[in-house]
Structures are given as C-alpha cells and as structure tokens.
Design a protein around this motif. Structure first.
Motif, PDB file in Angstrom:
ATOM      1  N   GLU A  62       0.922  -1.340  -0.018  1.00 40.41           N
ATOM      2  CA  GLU A  62       0.050   0.177   0.022  1.00 40.41           C
ATOM      3  C   GLU A  62       0.846   1.376  -0.070  1.00 40.41           C
ATOM      4  O   GLU A  62       0.400   2.396   0.011  1.00 40.41           O
ATOM      5  CB  GLU A  62      -0.934   0.010   1.287  1.00 40.41           C
ATOM      6  CG  GLU A  62      -0.219   0.237   2.658  1.00 40.41           C
ATOM      7  CD  GLU A  62       0.425  -0.908   3.355  1.00 40.41           C
ATOM      8  OE1 GLU A  62       1.057  -1.817   2.581  1.00 40.41           O
ATOM      9  OE2 GLU A  62       0.504  -1.182   4.294  1.00 40.41           O
ATOM     10  N   ASP A  67       0.120 -11.610   8.863  1.00 37.71           N
ATOM     11  CA  ASP A  67       0.401 -11.105   7.609  1.00 37.71           C
ATOM     12  C   ASP A  67       1.873 -11.406   7.583  1.00 37.71           C
ATOM     13  O   ASP A  67       2.822 -10.789   6.789  1.00 37.71           O
ATOM     14  CB  ASP A  67       0.363  -9.716   7.079  1.00 37.71           C
ATOM     15  CG  ASP A  67       0.567  -8.706   7.981  1.00 37.71           C
ATOM     16  OD1 ASP A  67       0.439  -7.470   7.454  1.00 37.71           O
ATOM     17  OD2 ASP A  67       1.332  -8.970   8.888  1.00 37.71           O
ATOM     18  N   ALA A 121       6.642  -2.605   9.471  1.00 33.09           N
ATOM     19  CA  ALA A 121       5.381  -3.555   8.910  1.00 33.09           C
ATOM     20  C   ALA A 121       5.808  -4.969   8.820  1.00 33.09           C
ATOM     21  O   ALA A 121       7.066  -5.182   8.473  1.00 33.09           O
ATOM     22  CB  ALA A 121       4.768  -2.722   8.017  1.00 33.09           C
ATOM     23  N   GLY A 122       4.694  -5.585   8.514  1.00 29.90           N
ATOM     24  CA  GLY A 122       4.866  -7.002   8.020  1.00 29.90           C
ATOM     25  C   GLY A 122       5.311  -7.981   9.344  1.00 29.90           C
ATOM     26  O   GLY A 122       5.748  -9.049   8.930  1.00 29.90           O
ATOM     27  N   ASP A 153       5.132  -6.591  -0.665  1.00 28.31           N
ATOM     28  CA  ASP A 153       4.760  -7.940   0.118  1.00 28.31           C
ATOM     29  C   ASP A 153       4.869  -9.143  -0.638  1.00 28.31           C
ATOM     30  O   ASP A 153       3.792  -9.837  -0.530  1.00 28.31           O
ATOM     31  CB  ASP A 153       3.246  -7.772   0.578  1.00 28.31           C
ATOM     32  CG  ASP A 153       2.949  -6.695   1.522  1.00 28.31           C
ATOM     33  OD1 ASP A 153       4.132  -6.455   2.468  1.00 28.31           O
ATOM     34  OD2 ASP A 153       1.951  -5.826   1.723  1.00 28.31           O
TER      35      ASP A 153
HETATM   36 MG    MG Z   1       1.559  -4.689   5.697  1.00 29.59          MG
END
Ligand code: MG
Ligand code: AMP
Length: 458
Positions: free
Chosen positions: A229, A297, A291-292, A269
């Motif tokens: 995103e 996720d 993130a991740g 991703d």
């Molecule tokens: Mg993410």
C-alpha cells in the motif's frame, strides 16, 4: 481514523484484547499475555547484540556528538606562557609596595608588549613594560597593574610621553598574571576515552592545537519499509495507497540518535521483492524494517528472514508497538561477511516510532559507545485519563508543561497507533504500568521526556 476496524487488531486497536483471545489463528507463541515479553526482557535480548563500533579519525568539527576513542593528553601547556590578564604595566611588586594615589611610585617604561609578541626586554627594579591582555609577561616582572591604577590616562590626555608611569596602587605579587599551565599542564590527560564530544570539548581539543581526533564511528542503519500500500513521497497518491512515512520518521530518528540512515526504499509484500531489497543491507550495522510483523501477515517476512538469518518474533507487553521482530541476517554470501542485526518495527506509524525509541535508539547508542541509560524520566500529573485495557505497559503521547513547579501531562488526543500527528504534538510518553487499569486525571505518572537526551540528569 474513527472506527476500530481501521486499526490493526494487534497494535493499538481498542478491540485488541478481545481479538487476541478469540483469534483462532493464534500462532501459539507470543500472543497470550503470559507469552509476552516485558519491555525490559525484550530490551535485554536486543542489547545483547550491540557493542561499541571501531574508531575512525576525523576532522575535529565532524566529531560532534561522537565518543572519544582515545585519551587526549596535551602536547603543550595552556596557556603556554605566563601572560597578562589585563591591559596595564608589568613590573616588580616590590617596586610598588605602599603605593597609593597620595603616594604614587614612579617607574620608567622600557617598552611595550602586545598579544602575540615575545617581550624583547627584561624588567628590572625601577622599570615597567606596557602590556596588553594575553601578552607574555616579560622576564623579571611578577605583577601587572591595570591602566586604571596608573596615570596612563592622564598622561595621554595631557600629551605627556609614555616613558614614565606613576603607579597608584599596591598589588600583591602575581596579581593579573595568568601562569603558564594554569588551565592544562603539558602532558596532562585532558579528556578521557569515552567522553562525548560537545561544543566545549571541540573547543578544548582545538586549544591543544589538534585538528583531528579518533572517535567511535557512527553506525549505518539500513531502513526498509514493507507494504503493497505504500507510495513514495513526492508522487501523486493513487487509489488505496498511503505515503511511506515510516522510512522518514525512522531515518530522522536514526539521525537524532547519532546514526547514519540509509533508506533502502519500499519492499512489496512478496518474497522476490523483499529478498531483492535485503541485498542492499550489506555493510549496514543495523537493519530496521517496518511493517509485516503483525499476526496474519508476517509469515512472508518471517520466512524470508528465517531463510537469510535467524529471526525471533516477539510480542512485547507494551502499547503501542506490541509486535516486534528481532534477530540477524547472515552476512553476504562471502563467508567472511558479518551478520547484521535486524529490528522489525510494527507498521503503524506511532508504533514504529515508539518501538524505535525503546529498542533502536539504545542499540545505536551502544554502537556509538555511549552509556546506555534511559531517557530522563520526570514525575508529573495527568490532566486527563489514560486507559489500559489489556495489561500492557501503556506509553501515552503527552504534551508536558511545567506549571507552578509541576510537570503537567496532557494526552495529545486519540491514542490510536495510526495517529501520527499525536506523536508530533507530544514531547513525552506518560507511562501507565501494565498492572493498572489506567490512570486518572490528577494521578501522578512517570513521563519519558522525548526531547531530552540521556545525558540530562534529573
Ligand atoms: Mg503490511
Ligand atoms: P502491517 O504491520 O503491515 O499490518 O501494517 C500496519 C499498519 O501500518 C497498516 O495500516 C499499514 O498501512 C501501516 N504502515 C505500514 N508501513 C507503513 C509505512 N512505511 N508508512 C506509513 N504507514 C505504514
């Protein structure tokens, strides 16, 4: 930014506690409150991987904020010679004993010595030399009488020659003479290895005539954002995207902590992209991803990181910033490549910044050779409540003001971990301990002062 479903269940959302217990996809570790690490345990595990880096030699002014990697001893005395602390007359104090306005002592003036010159005469009894501030005191003289205690001004006004002077004051021997070595004697240890170079140290080192100095080098911190995103700043925002702010807040925090940021960009991703981006981490002292790492996720990141090194995924008993990854990447294929520690911050912008503050900043300080201590904490009074819904240690963003001798802490609006402007308004993090349901208005709280550095003593 109003509804709970906007927020990640793992991080900062108010529905967090319920979602955790109900979630059938629990990974079996790190998600029940028993499995969560305390902030202290997590920090201890992180810090075990960081040590003082090697020295570098650099021009003095570039060493600001770094730690001396050598003792600095003085090659010279400071000041190098006895010199005058006043504009006046250098003379023998024995020539002026009992002098006063009513009983002046007359001396013949044998010369002048300005700052930066060496005196060309010796002062003997009955004589004096005019001398300027900072000029070396001539041999023989032991005292300087300032112009104000002589007839110098009167003589000048009346156009009289300055080959004579009347002294109006008795002065003790050594008066207005700054002795050689008064500040630093030759060979003395002036600054110890481990000292942080501030403006005063830059001045002291320059006063010894040194133009280069050995300091612990700054760590290079590679920064990698992850997420499909994310859009790059400076380009138009297309549907469904948000700008990557974490790369910037992290890079800025790296600079503020004394490190050198190396922004690697955005990994999408997918395995291929993440793998490709991780190549560019070679040579870094620390990799910080964002993130991740959240439940649901993180598997992709987890797989990649496990393939390329050893990675632990933890839940830390804190809000924001519960999910955290820490481990290391194996060095580049070459067998001599060294492992690189990796800290995986949560994606939510506030969580990323708070996790950086708690774990990356101390790591950077350790690599810089700085004392690893917490930021200054003050006790203050809350002006409105902080809630603690699920037994984590809450770090609430607050604006701290000193009013009538008391630090007042006001939460800077909604505390969702996605609300980055609330971080911008804050100068402190007020702590609600994990075992309290909250803190009310009027309660005393401990506040981490974000704008104060670890060197401030409170
Ligand atoms: Mg993410
Ligand atoms: P994730 O951990 O990937 O689930 O991300 C958690 C939240 O953080 C999501 O709302 C992401 O859109 C947001 N986020 C992730 N990376 C960034 C970033 N680099 N800058 C700003 N927001 C981010």
């Amino acid at each position: 930014m109003t509804s709970h479903h906007n927020q990640r269940h793992h991080d900062g959302g108010h529905s967090d506690a319920n979602r955790v217990t109900e979630n059938p996809h629990s990974h079996g570790h790190g998600h029940s409150s028993e499995d969560m690490l305390s902030v202290e345990e997590a920090l201890e595990r992180v810090m075990a991987s960081f040590h003082t880096l090697e020295p570098e030699e650099k021009p003095l002014l570039e060493c600001m904020g770094q730690v001396l990697a050598e003792d600095i001893s003085s090659p010279i005395a400071l000041p190098p010679l006895n010199n005058s602390g006043m504009d006046g007359y250098a003379l023998l104090h024995s020539d002026i004993s009992g002098a006063s306005k009513a009983n002046p002592k007359n001396l013949s003036v044998i010369g002048v010595v300005a700052a930066g010159q060496m005196p060309d005469k010796t002062v003997t009894t009955g004589t004096a030399m005019r001398i300027m501030t900072g000029a070396p005191v001539p041999d023989g003289a032991d005292t300087v009488v300032p112009f104000e205690e002589t007839d110098e001004v009167e003589r000048k006004r009346e156009g009289k020659p300055l080959d004579q002077v009347a002294i109006f004051a008795d002065m003790p021997p050594g008066c207005n003479v700054r002795p050689a070595g008064e500040d630093v004697s030759r060979g003395a240890l002036v600054l110890q290895k481990g000292t942080v170079v501030r403006a005063a140290e830059v001045g002291v080192i320059a006063s010894l005539g040194l133009d280069k100095v050995k300091v612990v080098r700054r760590p290079v911190v590679a920064i990698l954002a992850t997420g499909d995103e994310l859009e790059i700043t400076g380009t138009p925002l297309t549907g469904g995207k948000i700008y990557d702010s974490n790369s910037f807040s992290v890079a800025a925090s790296v600079i503020a902590s004394g490190g050198i940021p190396k922004i690697l960009g955005i990994a999408r991703d997918n395995l291929a992209d993440l793998n490709a981006r991780l190549e560019a981490t070679a040579g870094a002292d620390l990799v910080v991803t964002s993130a991740g790492v959240s439940k649901g996720d993180y598997d992709m990141v987890k797989d990649v990181l496990n393939q390329r090194g050893e990675m632990n995924f933890w839940s830390v008993r804190m809000r924001p910033a519960k999910p955290l990854a820490f481990g290391h990447l194996n060095g580049p294929a070459a067998t001599h490549g060294k492992d690189i520690p990796l800290l995986g911050l949560p994606g939510n912008p506030v969580s990323a910044m708070v996790a950086f503050e708690m774990f990356a900043r101390p790591a950077i300080r350790a690599m810089l050779g700085k004392a690893v201590r917490p930021r200054p904490v003050v006790e203050g009074v809350l002006t409105s409540a902080i809630r603690n819904e699920d037994g984590r240690r809450v770090y609430a963003r607050v604006e701290v003001e000193l009013k009538d001798g008391t630090y007042q802490a006001t939460p800077t609006g909604p505390q969702g971990s996605n609300i980055l402007t609330s971080m911008s308004k804050a100068n402190g993090l007020a702590i609600c301990p994990e075992d309290l349901p909250g803190k009310n208005a009027g309660d005393r709280v401990q506040i981490i002062m974000l704008d104060w550095n670890e060197e401030v003593q409170v």
